[in-house]
Design an enzyme around this catalytic site. Structure first.
Site, PDB file in Angstrom:
ATOM      1  CD  GLU A  62      -3.039  -1.031   2.211  1.00 18.99           C
ATOM      2  OE1 GLU A  62      -4.191  -1.425   1.961  1.00 18.99           O
ATOM      3  OE2 GLU A  62      -2.692  -0.627   3.339  1.00 18.99           O
ATOM      4  CB  CYS A  67       3.144   7.520   3.042  1.00 21.38           C
ATOM      5  SG  CYS A  67       3.633   6.362   4.342  1.00 21.38           S
ATOM      6  CB  CYS A  71       6.464  -4.775   8.934  1.00 26.54           C
ATOM      7  SG  CYS A  71       7.620  -3.709   9.846  1.00 26.54           S
ATOM      8  CB  CYS A 122       5.649  -1.815  16.384  1.00 26.59           C
ATOM      9  SG  CYS A 122       7.385  -1.478  15.997  1.00 26.59           S
ATOM     10  CB  CYS A 164       2.441  -0.686  13.923  1.00 29.67           C
ATOM     11  SG  CYS A 164       2.564  -0.360  12.145  1.00 29.67           S
ATOM     12  CB  CYS A 179       0.435   7.318  11.188  1.00 32.59           C
ATOM     13  SG  CYS A 179       1.999   6.778  11.880  1.00 32.59           S
TER      14      CYS A 179
END
Length: 437
Positions: free
Chosen positions: A144, A157, A164, A168, A171, A403
């Protein structure tokens, strides 16, 4: 073994995520890639879009362009691909017909496939992009990419990994498995796709009704590596992509308008500063190691002291090139007055600004956003200590583009996001939709 903290107000509607609390408690910090692609490789081996100058040179040599012509021909292709946004070799009017024919026979100027585009009520755009297959085990990775327009700038962005590496806990992207690193060409291609979609090429026009900057400059003026993935775990391709994006004869983005965000991969920070010469952002989010171990588990490898020491040594650091520290505001977790004062103490001597980020909910999240009054109080303490402390306005929440919300893995999530957009429901109300789809 690190102490497990009960730091979150549990959401009763939370769904299981890929990385469990038990896994984090057992020390699960990083994921291993399921696939590996050679660094710098061109996706699919056919399109020239996204390639570096050296890769273009090799591609031309492979179809018989004489060595004495290579520099000139690379310059021609560079202009058409990265300055003009050409989609067909036939557009390259200063390239001979014979060479155009050979190029068209061997290569394409194809972009990655845009699977879907969502437009937020605030003008933010999110693209789900499918990359070409890199081999029999790769069906075409999806990532994305988000465009955030303002009156005087347009920020793109971009993602650096499929999924990933890190875990975290706040997230959404961190709950996705790590499939592989993106190649430098795939990173650059995200910018090409965005500029195609919003008409950011000479003689092009934006889509009807699109919100784009009105200051007369480029529609994409800033790049942030804050999408899917940890950029410093793909540093070679990230640096190569930055070289293409900032080349003055093509995409011409200023390196001072490119920001790379890291959760704290300390050993690679000096290389980023010396080779890429970009702005740096640190996903800090906590002022105590015990808490950061939970929120950002890489802290167990590189603790706050090591991270801040690396920040102080970052090449080019000055008052004109400050480091941005990102701090997500989690209700009852990291948002007290004491946390604000400790943040100020920790950053003493580092030219910095502090971005306070209201937490953006996502399905399955166990955290809540701090109350607005609490965020303002936190910001005031930081500001009075002499640090710029803007509160980042959440953008694209209604399409899960804000975010920490990016995740391409599930069709179910995309269906839910579309339903939310159609019904005018922000991400804050996602849980009310239930699981009937």
């Amino acid at each position: 073994m690190a102490t497990v903290l009960d730091i979150a107000k549990r959401n009763p509607n939370a769904v299981p995520v890929a990385v469990s609390d038990a896994a984090r408690a057992a020390g699960f910090i990083e994921k291993t890639a399921e696939l590996n692609v050679a660094a710098g490789a061109a996706p699919g081996g056919a399109s020239l879009v996204g390639l570096t100058r050296d890769q273009l040179k090799d591609s031309l040599a492979a179809i018989g362009v004489p060595e004495r012509e290579l520099k000139m021909r690379v310059a021609q292709l560079w202009h058409w691909i990265y300055f003009r946004g050409a989609k067909d070799f036939a557009e390259m009017t200063n390239v001979g017909k014979d060479l155009r024919a050979r190029l068209a026979q061997a290569y394409t100027l194809a972009r990655p496939q845009v699977v879907s585009e969502q437009v937020s009520k605030d003008g933010t755009r999110k693209w789900l992009i499918r990359m070409p297959s890199t081999g029999p085990l790769d069906k075409g990775a999806e990532i994305e990419c988000v465009y955030i327009p303002e009156v005087d700038r347009g920020t793109l962005c971009v993602s650096s990994q499929v999924g990933c590496t890190l875990t975290c806990s706040f997230c959404h992207t961190g709950t996705q498995r790590l499939v592989r690193n993106l190649t430098s060409a795939e990173i650059v291609a995200q910018l090409i796709v965005a500029r195609d979609s919003i008409g950011d090429w000479p003689d092009a026009v934006p889509p009807e009704g699109a919100f784009v900057p009105a200051d007369g400059g480029r529609f994409v003026s800033n790049i942030v590596f804050m999408g899917m993935g940890e950029p410093l775990y793909n540093i070679g391709d990230v640096i190569a992509a930055i070289d293409v994006m900032s080349d003055g004869e093509g995409l011409t983005l200023s390196r001072r308008r490119i920001t790379v965000s890291t959760s704290g991969v300390v050993p690679q920070m000096e290389r980023l500063g010396s080779e890429a010469n970009t702005m740096l952002a640190i996903s800090l989010h906590a002022v105590r190691d015990e808490l950061r171990d939970e929120l950002v588990p890489i802290n167990r490898k590189y603790d706050i002291k090591q991270l801040l020491d690396a920040c102080r040594a970052y090449p080019g650091l000055s008052n004109a090139r400050r480091i941005t520290f990102e701090y997500v505001m989690l209700k009852g977790v990291n948002d007290s007055d004491a946390d604000a004062r400790e943040l100020v103490r920790l950053l003493k001597g580092i030219p910095a600004k502090i971005n306070l980020i209201p937490f953006n909910p996502w399905p399955g999240s166990k955290y809540e956003c701090s109350d607005w009054e609490r965020i303002e109080r936190f910001s005031e303490i930081v500001y009075r200590a002499g640090y710029a402390s803007p509160v980042r306005t959440p953008r694209g929440r209604d399409i899960l583009a804000a975010c920490g919300q990016l995740k391409s893995e599930t069709e179910k999530l995309r269906a839910r996001a579309r339903m939310m957009a159609e019904q005018g429901i922000g991400a804050e109300g996602v849980y009310a939709l239930g699981d009937e789809e």
